[in-house]
Structures are given as C-alpha cells and as structure tokens.
Design a protein around this motif. Structure first.
Motif, PDB file in Angstrom:
ATOM      1  N   PRO A  88      44.651  22.472  23.293  1.00 21.69           N
ATOM      2  CA  PRO A  88      45.265  23.797  23.430  1.00 21.69           C
ATOM      3  C   PRO A  88      44.574  24.863  22.582  1.00 21.69           C
ATOM      4  O   PRO A  88      44.339  25.975  23.057  1.00 21.69           O
ATOM      5  CB  PRO A  88      46.708  23.559  22.976  1.00 21.69           C
ATOM      6  CG  PRO A  88      46.687  22.299  22.212  1.00 21.69           C
ATOM      7  CD  PRO A  88      45.577  21.479  22.739  1.00 21.69           C
ATOM      8  N   VAL A  89      44.251  24.538  21.346  1.00 18.70           N
ATOM      9  CA  VAL A  89      43.652  25.562  20.482  1.00 18.70           C
ATOM     10  C   VAL A  89      42.291  25.966  21.027  1.00 18.70           C
ATOM     11  O   VAL A  89      41.965  27.148  21.139  1.00 18.70           O
ATOM     12  CB  VAL A  89      43.530  25.037  19.041  1.00 18.70           C
ATOM     13  CG1 VAL A  89      42.891  26.095  18.162  1.00 18.70           C
ATOM     14  CG2 VAL A  89      44.887  24.642  18.521  1.00 18.70           C
ATOM     15  N   THR A  90      41.512  24.971  21.377  1.00 17.23           N
ATOM     16  CA  THR A  90      40.195  25.259  21.930  1.00 17.23           C
ATOM     17  C   THR A  90      40.336  26.098  23.187  1.00 17.23           C
ATOM     18  O   THR A  90      39.590  27.058  23.405  1.00 17.23           O
ATOM     19  CB  THR A  90      39.462  23.951  22.248  1.00 17.23           C
ATOM     20  OG1 THR A  90      39.455  23.140  21.093  1.00 17.23           O
ATOM     21  CG2 THR A  90      38.046  24.212  22.703  1.00 17.23           C
ATOM     22  N   PHE A  91      41.308  25.741  24.018  1.00 20.14           N
ATOM     23  CA  PHE A  91      41.511  26.471  25.262  1.00 20.14           C
ATOM     24  C   PHE A  91      41.814  27.932  24.989  1.00 20.14           C
ATOM     25  O   PHE A  91      41.209  28.830  25.594  1.00 20.14           O
ATOM     26  CB  PHE A  91      42.639  25.811  26.062  1.00 20.14           C
ATOM     27  CG  PHE A  91      43.103  26.648  27.215  1.00 20.14           C
ATOM     28  CD1 PHE A  91      42.225  26.971  28.254  1.00 20.14           C
ATOM     29  CD2 PHE A  91      44.395  27.130  27.277  1.00 20.14           C
ATOM     30  CE1 PHE A  91      42.646  27.743  29.316  1.00 20.14           C
ATOM     31  CE2 PHE A  91      44.810  27.912  28.343  1.00 20.14           C
ATOM     32  CZ  PHE A  91      43.930  28.217  29.370  1.00 20.14           C
ATOM     33  N   VAL A  92      42.719  28.162  24.054  1.00 21.73           N
ATOM     34  CA  VAL A  92      43.122  29.554  23.808  1.00 21.73           C
ATOM     35  C   VAL A  92      41.959  30.350  23.226  1.00 21.73           C
ATOM     36  O   VAL A  92      41.640  31.449  23.687  1.00 21.73           O
ATOM     37  CB  VAL A  92      44.341  29.586  22.854  1.00 21.73           C
ATOM     38  CG1 VAL A  92      44.610  31.025  22.401  1.00 21.73           C
ATOM     39  CG2 VAL A  92      45.545  29.013  23.563  1.00 21.73           C
ATOM     40  N   THR A  93      41.277  29.779  22.216  1.00 22.58           N
ATOM     41  CA  THR A  93      40.187  30.539  21.592  1.00 22.58           C
ATOM     42  C   THR A  93      39.055  30.752  22.579  1.00 22.58           C
ATOM     43  O   THR A  93      38.495  31.851  22.687  1.00 22.58           O
ATOM     44  CB  THR A  93      39.663  29.806  20.354  1.00 22.58           C
ATOM     45  OG1 THR A  93      39.306  28.482  20.724  1.00 22.58           O
ATOM     46  CG2 THR A  93      40.720  29.769  19.273  1.00 22.58           C
ATOM     47  N   PHE A  94      38.733  29.697  23.331  1.00 20.44           N
ATOM     48  CA  PHE A  94      37.650  29.822  24.319  1.00 20.44           C
ATOM     49  C   PHE A  94      38.045  30.847  25.366  1.00 20.44           C
ATOM     50  O   PHE A  94      37.233  31.674  25.795  1.00 20.44           O
ATOM     51  CB  PHE A  94      37.406  28.453  24.963  1.00 20.44           C
ATOM     52  CG  PHE A  94      36.102  28.339  25.703  1.00 20.44           C
ATOM     53  CD1 PHE A  94      34.963  27.835  25.096  1.00 20.44           C
ATOM     54  CD2 PHE A  94      36.010  28.741  27.038  1.00 20.44           C
ATOM     55  CE1 PHE A  94      33.775  27.725  25.789  1.00 20.44           C
ATOM     56  CE2 PHE A  94      34.817  28.639  27.727  1.00 20.44           C
ATOM     57  CZ  PHE A  94      33.700  28.131  27.102  1.00 20.44           C
ATOM     58  N   GLY A  95      39.304  30.810  25.761  1.00 18.31           N
ATOM     59  CA  GLY A  95      39.786  31.742  26.768  1.00 18.31           C
ATOM     60  C   GLY A  95      39.701  33.182  26.292  1.00 18.31           C
ATOM     61  O   GLY A  95      39.296  34.079  27.046  1.00 18.31           O
ATOM     62  N   LEU A  96      40.039  33.410  25.019  1.00 13.85           N
ATOM     63  CA  LEU A  96      39.940  34.778  24.491  1.00 13.85           C
ATOM     64  C   LEU A  96      38.485  35.227  24.464  1.00 13.85           C
ATOM     65  O   LEU A  96      38.172  36.371  24.794  1.00 13.85           O
ATOM     66  CB  LEU A  96      40.571  34.848  23.097  1.00 13.85           C
ATOM     67  CG  LEU A  96      42.099  34.729  23.100  1.00 13.85           C
ATOM     68  CD1 LEU A  96      42.624  34.644  21.680  1.00 13.85           C
ATOM     69  CD2 LEU A  96      42.720  35.930  23.815  1.00 13.85           C
ATOM     70  N   GLY A  97      37.598  34.305  24.059  1.00 14.91           N
ATOM     71  CA  GLY A  97      36.175  34.621  24.073  1.00 14.91           C
ATOM     72  C   GLY A  97      35.729  34.945  25.485  1.00 14.91           C
ATOM     73  O   GLY A  97      34.958  35.885  25.724  1.00 14.91           O
ATOM     74  N   GLY A 116      34.582  41.316  29.684  1.00 13.51           N
ATOM     75  CA  GLY A 116      34.946  42.723  29.551  1.00 13.51           C
ATOM     76  C   GLY A 116      36.352  43.004  30.011  1.00 13.51           C
ATOM     77  O   GLY A 116      36.611  44.038  30.647  1.00 13.51           O
ATOM     78  N   PHE A 117      37.264  42.111  29.721  1.00 16.54           N
ATOM     79  CA  PHE A 117      38.662  42.335  30.071  1.00 16.54           C
ATOM     80  C   PHE A 117      39.159  43.539  29.277  1.00 16.54           C
ATOM     81  O   PHE A 117      38.881  43.646  28.077  1.00 16.54           O
ATOM     82  CB  PHE A 117      39.483  41.082  29.728  1.00 16.54           C
ATOM     83  CG  PHE A 117      40.868  41.118  30.294  1.00 16.54           C
ATOM     84  CD1 PHE A 117      41.093  40.803  31.645  1.00 16.54           C
ATOM     85  CD2 PHE A 117      41.950  41.466  29.506  1.00 16.54           C
ATOM     86  CE1 PHE A 117      42.360  40.831  32.159  1.00 16.54           C
ATOM     87  CE2 PHE A 117      43.220  41.497  30.041  1.00 16.54           C
ATOM     88  CZ  PHE A 117      43.436  41.185  31.378  1.00 16.54           C
ATOM     89  N   PRO A 118      39.845  44.428  29.914  1.00 19.72           N
ATOM     90  CA  PRO A 118      40.226  45.681  29.244  1.00 19.72           C
ATOM     91  C   PRO A 118      40.935  45.427  27.924  1.00 19.72           C
ATOM     92  O   PRO A 118      41.845  44.602  27.846  1.00 19.72           O
ATOM     93  CB  PRO A 118      41.154  46.355  30.243  1.00 19.72           C
ATOM     94  CG  PRO A 118      40.739  45.810  31.565  1.00 19.72           C
ATOM     95  CD  PRO A 118      40.270  44.420  31.321  1.00 19.72           C
ATOM     96  N   GLY A 119      40.466  46.127  26.893  1.00 21.56           N
ATOM     97  CA  GLY A 119      41.104  46.027  25.583  1.00 21.56           C
ATOM     98  C   GLY A 119      40.403  45.074  24.655  1.00 21.56           C
ATOM     99  O   GLY A 119      40.502  45.194  23.442  1.00 21.56           O
ATOM    100  N   LEU A 120      39.683  44.104  25.201  1.00 20.46           N
ATOM    101  CA  LEU A 120      38.990  43.178  24.315  1.00 20.46           C
ATOM    102  C   LEU A 120      37.613  43.739  23.961  1.00 20.46           C
ATOM    103  O   LEU A 120      37.136  44.708  24.569  1.00 20.46           O
ATOM    104  CB  LEU A 120      38.875  41.794  24.967  1.00 20.46           C
ATOM    105  CG  LEU A 120      40.095  40.906  24.716  1.00 20.46           C
ATOM    106  CD1 LEU A 120      41.330  41.493  25.375  1.00 20.46           C
ATOM    107  CD2 LEU A 120      39.859  39.489  25.177  1.00 20.46           C
ATOM    108  N   SER A 121      36.964  43.100  22.982  1.00 21.58           N
ATOM    109  CA  SER A 121      35.779  43.746  22.402  1.00 21.58           C
ATOM    110  C   SER A 121      34.662  43.935  23.424  1.00 21.58           C
ATOM    111  O   SER A 121      33.979  44.955  23.415  1.00 21.58           O
ATOM    112  CB  SER A 121      35.302  42.957  21.190  1.00 21.58           C
ATOM    113  OG  SER A 121      35.043  41.632  21.540  1.00 21.58           O
ATOM    114  N   GLY A 122      34.436  42.920  24.288  1.00 16.65           N
ATOM    115  CA  GLY A 122      33.345  43.042  25.246  1.00 16.65           C
ATOM    116  C   GLY A 122      33.540  44.225  26.174  1.00 16.65           C
ATOM    117  O   GLY A 122      32.578  44.852  26.617  1.00 16.65           O
ATOM    118  N   PHE A 123      34.770  44.526  26.455  1.00 14.14           N
ATOM    119  CA  PHE A 123      35.073  45.650  27.346  1.00 14.14           C
ATOM    120  C   PHE A 123      34.475  46.936  26.799  1.00 14.14           C
ATOM    121  O   PHE A 123      33.786  47.669  27.504  1.00 14.14           O
ATOM    122  CB  PHE A 123      36.593  45.775  27.503  1.00 14.14           C
ATOM    123  CG  PHE A 123      37.035  47.043  28.143  1.00 14.14           C
ATOM    124  CD1 PHE A 123      36.876  47.226  29.523  1.00 14.14           C
ATOM    125  CD2 PHE A 123      37.600  48.068  27.399  1.00 14.14           C
ATOM    126  CE1 PHE A 123      37.287  48.396  30.118  1.00 14.14           C
ATOM    127  CE2 PHE A 123      38.014  49.242  28.007  1.00 14.14           C
ATOM    128  CZ  PHE A 123      37.854  49.410  29.371  1.00 14.14           C
TER     129      PHE A 123
END
Lengths: 99, 639, 268
Positions: free
Chosen positions: B374-383, B389-396
């Motif tokens: 789960p932790v890996t999934f969440v962190t990887f998913g946020l990355g 470039g999902f709106p609001g996240l840094s890549g965006f």
C-alpha cells in the motif's frame, strides 16, 4: 754519392716491411716486418739529422728504439698468450672481427 | 558564512575516503557514517540557504577561494567555489535527495556484503556532484564532471559479477567520454578566446567574442551536456545504466547527475545567449530526445528501463527549455527540481516493488500489487500523477511552464516546439499510465518460477510481495510530499522565478496563445494518453509474454535501434577505417620502409664481404689508404 | 769518420753504401720471404747490423752502437726466444689463404714505394750540412745535453712506458693457477685409472747408433714408435725416421758376418 740515397734506401726498406706485414701470416714474422719498418724510419731520421746538421733526428730515432722495445715486449707477450689459447700464431686464425 | 561552502563538499568526501580506505572493520557501521555525512552536507546546505534568504536578491552570491590549484603564468585555475541561487538549488536537491537515498539504501542494500563500498561510492558521487555545481570556473567544474562520471561508472558496475552490469558500466563510461571531450574542447576554446575559464570573467567578456566562436563553444558544451544527460545522439548508455542498484538509478540516473547537462547549459547562459544558432541546436536536441525517450518508454516491459526512457524524455524537456534562452532557463531548472522529486520517488518505488518481488523487473509479471504494497502504491501513484502533470501536482506546473515557454519562442519554431512538447505530454501520460496499470492494477500475474533474473535468494520460489522496511518507505513518503507540493510551492507568487531570475535572467517572450489555452490543450493530451493506456492495458487482461507488436513497438523495444545504429555507423565504420588504414600502412608505409631496409640490407650484404675478419685484409685497406693519401698530398703540392 | 760531411760523400762511403745497401735489401726481402721464422729473424738481424753501420757512416755513433747492442742483441734475441717457445706451426706456410690478398699487397706496396720515391725525389732537400761541427764538441755529450734538457720530459715518459710495458708483459703472460697442483700420488692414481700408459714412456734412439731425441725408437718388427719422441717434436713433424736405415745396417751386418763365417767355413 748523394746522401739522399740513404732516404731512398729507407723508403725501400719501409715498403718491403709494409708488404711483408700484408703477406705474412705468422704473427712473429709480422712483428719482424714492423721492426723493419721502424728501422727504416730510424735510418731516415739519422739521414735527416745529417742533413740538418743537428742531433734532434738522432734523439727521435733513439726514442723510436725505446718505444719499439716496449712494443716488442708487449707484442710478444700477446703472441705468447694468443698461442696458449689458440695453439697457433697465425693472425688469420684470430678472425673474430667479422659479422 | 562562505567558509562553510568547502565543508559541503568535504563532508561526503571524507565519508568516501574513510569508507573506501577503512577496510572491513567499518562493514557494520559504514552505512550509518555515509548517511550521516550526507545529512551533514544537507544540514550545511540548509544553513547556507537560510543565510542566503536573509540577504537581498542582489547580494546572495558567496565565493570562497581555497587556494590556487594550478598556478601557472597566464593559466590560473583556482580551487574556488561560487554559491549563488542556481548552485544553492542544486546543493539542496543533491544533498537532500542524496540523503534520502542514502537512508533508502540502508534497507535496500541490507543483504549486500559490499554495502560499505556502495556507501563509499555514493558519498564520492555526492562530493563530486557538489563540486560540479559549486565550482567557480570551468576547469574545476570539469573536475567534478569527471568525478561524477567515475562514480557513475563504479555504481552502474557495482554488481560487477554480472557481465551485463560490467558491460553497461563500460558503455556508460565510453559514451560519456565523447561528451567529456566536448567539454574539454569547450574549455580550451574559452581559454584561447578569453584567456581564462573562470565564470565571471568569461561571462563578462562574452560581448567581445565573435558569434562564430560563441557558437563553437556552445555546441561543444552541448555535446558535453548530451553525453552526461543522455541526449540524442549520446543517449544510448542510460537504458543500460539501469543495471546498477535501484538507489543509484534514482539518485544518479534520474535526479541529479543526468541533469548536470542542464546545469551546464543554464550556467553558461551568457554564452548561449550570444549564440542563437547553438541555442537552436539545443532546442532541436531537446525536442528529439523528448520524443525519443517517450517512445522508448512506451514499449519497455522492464520497469526500470521504462522509467529510464521517461527520464530521458523529461531531461529532453529541460534541455529544450534551456535552449529557449531567458524565456526557459528558470523553467528548465524548476522542472529539474520537481523531476528530481517525482522521478527519484518513482525509482524508489520501483526499487521497492523489485525488493518485494525477488528482483523481478518485468512489469508483465507484476499486476495487482496495490493490495500487497500500500505505501509503495500510494507514493508511486503520487509520483505518477506528478509526472503526467495532474492539475495541482508539481509536474503540472513545471511542465506547463515549459510548454508555454516553447510556444512563447514565437514564430514557426515556437509552434513546432510547442507541438512537440504537447505531444510529449500526451505520450508521457500514456506510458506512465501503462507502468502504473501493469504494476499495481489488474490480476496478479507472477508465477512460482517467475524469478529468472538471477537473484539467488528467491530463485524458484513463488514471490511473496510485501511492503518494504521503514528505511525504504520513509524516503519514498518524503519524496512523494515533494512531488505533490513542490510545484505549487514554487509557483505561488512566482517564488522560483524571483529566486533564480538574478542569476539566469528572464524574459516573458511573446506567447501566441494564452496560458489558459495551453493548459487546456495539455489537459486534453493528458486525458487522451491516459485513455489510450486504459483502453490497452486496463480494460483487458495483459499477456505475461509480450506480444510481437507493431513495427514501431519492436523498434522502441530495441531503443529505436540506437545500438544497431551505433554499431553499423560507428563500430563498423571504425573497423572499415582501421582496415583501410592498416592496408595503407602495410602496402605503402611498410613498403617504403621495408624497401629502404631491404636495399640497405642488400647493399650491406655485399659490403660485409669486405668484413672478412682477417686483420691482414684490413691492413691492406689501411696501406692502400695511406698510399692514396700520399698521392693526394703530392698532387696538391704539384698543383 | 769525422769527415762525415757535406753534399757529396767520399767514394769509400759510396762503395760501402752500394754493397751494404744491396745486402740490406736482400736481408729485408729474405725476412719477408723465408719460410721459417728463425730464418726470417736471422735475416732481419743481418739487415739491422748493416743499418747500424749506416748509422755510424751518418755520424750517429751512439745510435749505431745502441742499434747493435739493443736491437740486434736484445730485441732480436727476444724474437728468437719466442720463436723457439711458440714453435713451428702451420702458419709458417707461405700459401696464401685470403683470396687476392697477395696481389693486392704487392700492388699496394709497389704503388706506395713509387709514390714515396717520387715524394723524396720531388722534395726540395737542401744542403747536407754534415755533423762535423756538432760532433766536434763530443758526440755523446751533445746527445746527453739534448736528452736531459730539451727532451727530458719525453725521456722520463719513455721510462714510464718501459716500466708499463714490462708490467704489461708480465700480466699478459702470467697464468693464475685455478686449482691446486696435483701431487705425485694423485698423478700416479690418475694414470692408473686412465690405464693408457702405466710404465714410463719408452726412450728414443735406436741401437746406440742413433740416440738423438728426434729419432723414434723401433718396435720389435722394425717400425718406429712415436711414443718415444717428445710431444713438441711430434707436433712439428720433426721425427727422423731411421728404421729403413737401421734395417739396412742390420742386413749389412748380417751379410758381413755371413761373409766372415763363410770365409771361416771356407778356411776350415
């Protein structure tokens, strides 16, 4: 007679000695030929001394004799040791000076 | 305060020396020491940062001159450091991400008996990279540049018992060598043009140099950047570099070292500003690499190689932005920093997945891992959300700024570059969604004998996916925070722009379309990419064995034939050249030489017959010679 | 001899020059043409003595005497000594082994001689001043004055040269003994072990008629045994074979005794 003849005689003896060096194989005879050449030179020196009327030529001849004596002593020693190792006094046997 | 700069480098360097020379007695504690010294470096960096914030925007540059490194008349190289806003950004990124990855490695390399050496190399890398960004002249920068190359070589080939790793290390080293040659030529050109290679004097004297000279220097710097940052045409080493341990891939081959090329170009902004042709080449290289890396990333089944393609592509964005001139410098660095966060996080996530899957790297043998990790999934998913470039996240924010800047270049070039960056955004969304879906969603596809990658521990057993230890998950969480918030933090009030502007300069350009239009277009591309990926990998089950695929897929799997190209053009070409040179050497040079030797030999063979060794023969020659001398004397007197 | 002088010489000296000069040239030619080294040495000694006479004729009395004593007396004896020591070898043959050497040598000699003669003939030799004035103050004193004043350094250096030559000759001919000399006992044991010739070698000489060392002793069947002759003579091939002579003698003896016996028989 002109004393210049002494010089001609010296030249003749010198040439004979030099030719002897070239045609003889025995190291001792070869040495004798060298002595002959030296003596021819001495004769020329003495004749020149007479020509110039001073003794310097004779002094040079005297030194030549001394040097010849030294040369003979060493040369003959070399021949003896050469003979000991090679059992031959032929200069042709010591033909290592080639490629 | 400026006296602390040397300590930034000295701390990890000390760690490297102690760990590499310390011997086995440090095996138990070495990794803690290495991590501590990296953290010390980060701490000093934070102190310096706080100090820098306390001063005015024009008074933030610190310099420290340790000693004169090469004191030769007319050729002065100082061991001197320069800490300005640009360097500061890098210092924090390198030491910060570096420290996190040190922590991560404690867990990841736990069972490796050469862990101490690994930490020594990591510290060496951090020291060299800090030297690279802190140097105040090109020669010292070159020193750091070679240092990171060495560390990269050592770390890619860390598992040297694997022939593939050893070969990959060698390949990376050799390809980098080409780029390094470019850098050395650039430095020599600078020296002949300006008589110095210190940053200040060179940038101050740029106006006096001809544009041709500046273009030559710029192109050579670009060659150097291409080698270090894996840009076309020197891109081939990055994919193979994934043979190294995953923390290495995260730190060196995603977050920091490969961005050194971007740093070099932004640092040399003054030179590039004076050479528009060189800038154009830079943007072209960036655009080509952007698409190249993205396409390669779409086809790879190896999770790390897919991420490597992504890295290549993202650095392409940065190089492109750097090539845009004052419009893009700031955004290149901004994207570099946000990319450092989310790509390092993604790599660490991939490492965590591999850690739980017996070092399996084939994504087709993952599937459904979100339940197990789960932790890996969440962190990887946020990355993941950050990079697409999902709106609001840094890549965006950072990517959006680059796309806008590309359009703002103006004219046809602007439209082409903008189109390419938009297309890249779409492909990025596609391949990252693919990675995400293959790894964490769908049915589980791993099998009892799945592991054939050579890991001794799990070979033949069914993998039991499990969450990684705390030492690994904590850095991932921190990096995920960065991935989520860094962009917004930088963007609110244009903080990052104001921070870097004194160093790199900034111009707004003349965007032909409004920022909102660009953002909307980016969103559309994003949705299209995600949608296609969902249609291909989300809706239907994924075959464990890769299908043959289209021509483009097969080409992309082979890295678009880059190695074949290198082989045919460089290796074969070199062989042909060598063979013809050998022929010329044998027939012509040797012919002349041997002919001379043979004629001399033949002549000597005849002459040596005279050398019969008989003293009397020689005596005849002497006697004849004497006669000739007398004849000559007489003749002269007669005359 | 104090009349040694001037451009022309006395007719006595002329006669002496032509006779002795001819002999000297013959001696020189004999030196280089004689087959045996001993003969060469003797010919050379003769030439040197004649040269001594010429020195005297030229007013170099001291040099003439030195020539006889040092050269002919000492150096030539040294030569003879070495000739005896080294012995006769194949090198004495006058057969030329190097191709073309003799022709080249003669050619070079002729050319050299002709050129030398031409040179002397060409040279502007001035007046012969003669030594009368110099020698009048004492010949040997004059020489001594020059040697110990003008030429004193050369004289000292020749002394050093002579010393060096003497030492050099000793070094060259000295042989370091590398092993202990064998004792009589060891020699005897070695000989027994080799088993070649246990008793002393047989003595040379035949029947008390030819007891010279170069005559090989005869075996019972009348053939000579080389063992009896010294190794040196054997190497030189200087063994005198008297076997046929001895057999002839024997035959003659038998015949004489037969005649004697026959006569006695007849007389009885």
């Amino acid at each position: 007679m002109n004393p210049v003849n002494y010089l001609y005689l010296a030249a003749l003896l010198f040439t004979i000695g030099a030719t002897g060096v070239l045609i003889r194989k025995n190291a001792i005879v070869l040495f004798m030929c060298v002595e002959l050449m030296l003596n021819a030179c001495n004769l020329a020196f003495v004749a020149f001394s007479r020509m110039h009327g001073n003794l310097d030529g004779q002094i040079i001849a005297f030194f030549t004799m001394v040097v010849a004596a030294a040369e003979v002593v060493v040369g003959l020693a070399i021949i003896v040791s050469l003979f000991r190792t090679r059992h031959s006094a032929s200069v042709d046997d010591a033909s290592l000076m080639k490629l | 305060m400026e006296n602390l700069i040397a300590l930034l480098i000295a701390a990890p360097l000390l760690g490297a020396v102690v760990l590499l020379c310390g011997g086995r007695r440090l095996d138990k504690t070495g990794h803690w020491l290495g991590t501590l010294l990296a953290a010390v470096s980060f701490g000093i960096g934070v102190v310096l940062f706080a100090d820098m914030l306390g001063r005015g925007a024009d008074d933030r540059t610190l310099t420290q001159n340790l000693y004169t490194w090469i004191p030769v008349e007319g050729f002065q190289a100082d061991m001197a450091f320069q800490l300005d806003q640009l360097s500061m950004t890098f210092v924090l990124l390198i030491s910060g991400v570096g420290t996190l990855i040190h922590v991560y490695s404690i867990g990841y390399m736990e069972h490796d008996e050469r862990r101490r050496r690994f930490f020594g190399y990591l510290n060496l890398f951090v020291a060299a990279m800090l030297l690279l960004v802190l140097a105040d002249n090109y020669l010292l920068l070159y020193f750091g540049w070679e240092g990171v190359g060495l560390a990269s070589y050592l770390l890619i080939g860390f598992w040297q018992h694997k022939p593939s790793a050893a070969t990959a290390a060698k390949k990376a080293f050799l390809v980098n060598r080409v780029g390094d040659m470019g850098l050395s030529i650039a430095i020599m050109l600078m020296f002949t043009t300006f008589g110095t290679f210190a940053f200040g004097p060179v940038f101050g004297a740029v106006g006096e140099a001809s544009e041709g000279k500046l273009t030559a220097i710029g192109l050579m710097l670009l060659l150097a950047a291409c080698g270090k940052s894996a840009q076309v045409p020197l891109q081939s080493w990055l994919g193979d570099a994934m043979e190294g341990p995953t923390p290495v891939s995260a730190l060196i081959h995603a977050a920091t070292m490969v961005t050194a090329g971007v740093y070099l170009i932004v640092r040399s902004a003054a030179v590039f500003n004076g050479a528009p042709d060189a800038q154009l080449v830079v943007t072209v290289v960036g655009a080509v690499t952007l698409l190249f890396g993205a396409i390669v990333g779409c086809a790879k089944d190896d999770i790390k190689k897919a991420l490597a393609g992504s890295t290549m592509s993202q650095i392409g964005y940065m190089i492109l932005a750097a090539g845009l001139g004052p419009i893009g410098y700031v955004f290149a660095i901004m994207h570099l920093v946000t990319h450092g966060f989310f790509k390092a996080g993604l790599f660490l996530g991939a490492g965590s997945v591999m850690h739980g899957m017996n070092d399996e790297v084939d994504m087709r043998k993952y599937g459904g891992l979100r339940k197990y990790m789960p932790v890996t999934f969440v962190t990887f998913g946020l990355g993941y959300l950050a990079i697409i470039g999902f709106p609001g996240l840094s890549g965006f924010f950072s990517k959006d700024m680059i796309i806008e800047a590309a359009f703002a270049k103006g004219g046809t070039e602007g439209w082409i570059l903008g189109g390419v960056t938009l297309l890249g955004a779409g492909i990025t969304a596609f391949y990252m969604t693919r990675v995400m879906l293959l790894t964490f969603f769908g049915e589980k596809r791993w099998q009892p004998t799945a592991s054939d990658s050579g890991s001794a521990a799990g070979s033949g057993h069914e993998p039991h996916p499990h969450e990684s230890p705390k030492s690994m998950t904590v850095p991932m969480v921190i990096l995920a925070f960065g991935s989520v918030f860094a962009g917004a933090f930088f963007e609110i009030g244009e903080r990052f722009l104001k921070w870097l502007e004194p160093v790199t300069g900034y111009s707004h350009g003349n965007p032909p379309v409004s920022a909102m239009t660009v953002t909307a277009a980016t969103m559309v591309m994003l949705l299209v990419g995600v949608g296609i990926a969902w249609a291909m990998y989300g809706k239907r089950p994924v075959p464990v064995v890769a299908p043959r695929g289209s021509f483009l897929t097969r080409a992309a799997r082979r890295d678009l034939y880059q190695d074949d190209f290198n082989h045919v053009v460089l290796v074969r070409g070199g062989e042909h050249l060598t063979r013809s040179l050998v022929y010329v050497d044998h027939s012509l040079v040797d012919g002349v030489v041997n002919g001379t030797a043979a004629s001399v030999g033949g002549l000597s063979g005849r002459l040596r017959k005279l050398q019969n060794g008989y003293a009397r023969s020689y005596a005849v020659s002497m006697f004849g010679g004497t006669a000739i001398l007398i004849a000559a004397t007489l003749l002269m007197r007669a005359v | 001899m104090s009349a040694v002088a001037a451009t022309a010489t006395s007719s006595g000296e002329a006669v002496q020059f032509w006779i002795l000069g001819t002999v000297a040239v013959i001696g020189a030619l004999a030196t280089i043409l004689m087959k045996k080294a001993v003969h060469s040495a003797l010919s050379l000694a003769g030439t040197m003595i004649i040269l001594a006479v010429f020195y005297l004729a030229n007013g170099a009395y001291f040099l003439g005497v030195v020539q006889v004593i040092v050269y002919t007396g000492a150096i030539m004896m040294l030569f003879l000594f070495v000739v005896m020591l080294v012995g006769v070898t194949a090198a004495d043959s006058l057969k030329e082994t190097i191709k073309g050497q003799r022709w080249l040598a003669v050619l070079c000699g002729l050319g050299f001689g002709i050129l030398l003669f031409a040179g002397i003939g060409h040279a502007g030799l001035g007046q012969f001043n003669g030594l009368g004035r110099i020698n009048s103050a004492g010949h040997v004193e004059g020489l001594a004055q020059l040697i110990f004043t003008k030429y004193v350094f050369a004289f000292e250096i020749t002394g050093a040269l002579l010393i060096t030559a003497a030492v050099g000759a000793m070094v060259l001919t000295h042989r370091e003994r590398t092993e202990r000399a064998a004792t009589q006992r060891e020699l005897a044991e070695r000989r027994v072990r080799a088993g070649v010739q246990l008793p002393p070698l047989p003595a040379p000489g035949v029947y008390a008629r030819h007891n010279a060392v170069d005559v090989a002793g005869l075996l019972p069947d009348g053939t000579p045994s080389e063992l009896t002759v010294s190794k040196t003579l054997r190497a030189r091939g200087q063994i005198r074979d008297v076997s046929s002579e001895a057999l002839d003698d024997l035959k003659a003896l038998e015949q004489r005794s037969a005649e004697r016996l026959g006569r006695e028989e007849a007389s009885q």
